[in-house]
Motif scaffolding. Structure first.
Motif, PDB file in Angstrom:
ATOM      1  N   ARG A 141      30.734  42.000  39.375  1.00  0.00           N
ATOM      2  CA  ARG A 141      30.265  41.076  38.346  1.00  0.00           C
ATOM      3  C   ARG A 141      29.460  41.830  37.294  1.00  0.00           C
ATOM      4  N   GLU A 142      29.729  41.555  36.034  1.00  0.00           N
ATOM      5  CA  GLU A 142      28.976  42.154  34.937  1.00  0.00           C
ATOM      6  C   GLU A 142      27.745  41.315  34.624  1.00  0.00           C
ATOM      7  N   GLY A 143      26.830  41.894  33.817  1.00  0.00           N
ATOM      8  CA  GLY A 143      25.713  41.120  33.327  1.00  0.00           C
ATOM      9  C   GLY A 143      26.224  39.979  32.469  1.00  0.00           C
ATOM     10  N   THR A 210      29.497  38.063  28.341  1.00  0.00           N
ATOM     11  CA  THR A 210      28.844  39.309  28.741  1.00  0.00           C
ATOM     12  C   THR A 210      27.495  39.386  28.031  1.00  0.00           C
ATOM     13  N   ALA A 211      26.520  39.916  28.732  1.00  0.00           N
ATOM     14  CA  ALA A 211      25.158  39.980  28.189  1.00  0.00           C
ATOM     15  C   ALA A 211      25.045  41.014  27.070  1.00  0.00           C
TER      16      ALA A 211
END
Length: 211
Positions: A141-143, A210-211
């Motif tokens: 999992r990405e930010g 995405t952050a």
């Protein structure tokens, strides 16, 4: 407590509640999500706690133990692989797969699940952008940031669109919005490929970037 659809659903619901936000789940919230009377949830949580699957003190949040999380991830893997299979091999739309997967996840064998995973090329994400745990329970999992909380001019890729409301999913799809698109946050909407897209009501609460 032996494996059962009811136990699996409880554990999966507890896991999913905190997957994309930090607020812990309480028995009353768990009851609302499952559509079950709070008294029934209280009794089941006591049983799950006695079996070492959740940690819970009266009037406090319900949290998965290591064993509870392991079992929850097994069910999450099943559910999301089945959703992906239904879309890829049977032409289901992304708003049609959740209920089918809810039924099938309890019935297919581990052998068939492995064959599905192999046939699909071992996908890492389901059609809604939710990560599919691997066979060891590892999750990629990405930010991320919820669109409703992202500042204006934030640029990111659409990571995930919640499948909790099929009608809203259809509206989002009709607006031309999908997982993987690069967007820029604009007042009241998003900018996609240079054009501002007006979002359906409540869409900002079910789209993650995405952050």
């Amino acid at each position: 407590m032996p494996n059962s659809p009811a136990v699996d659903d409880y554990l999966k619901t507890v896991y999913a509640h905190t997957e994309w936000q930090d607020a812990p789940i309480t028995p009353s919230v768990l009851a609302a999500k499952l559509g079950i009377a709070p008294s029934s949830v209280t009794e089941m949580v006591k049983k799950l706690s006695a079996q070492g699957l959740v940690a819970h003190e009266p009037y406090r949040a319900v949290r998965l133990t290591a064993e509870g999380e392991r079992r929850a991830l097994e069910m999450v893997r099943r559910h999301r692989l089945i959703e992906t299979w239904l879309v890829e091999d049977f032409g289901y739309a992304w708003d049609e797969v959740h209920e089918e997967a809810e039924v099938l996840e309890h019935t297919i064998s581990d052998r068939l699940l492995e064959k599905i995973d192999e046939r699909l090329g071992r996908p890492r994400f389901d059609p809604h952008g939710d990560p599919i745990p691997d066979a060891a329970g590892l999750v990629e999992r990405e930010g991320f940031v919820l669109l409703a909380e992202a500042p204006v001019d934030h640029r990111g890729r659409i990571l995930r669109v919640s499948d909790r409301d099929p009608g809203l999913l259809r509206l989002i799809e009709r607006a031309g919005i999908g997982v993987g698109q690069e967007v820029r946050v604009r007042p009241g909407g998003i900018e996609l490929a240079g054009d501002t897209v007006d979002l359906p009501p409540a869409a900002a609460e079910v789209i993650w970037l995405t952050a």
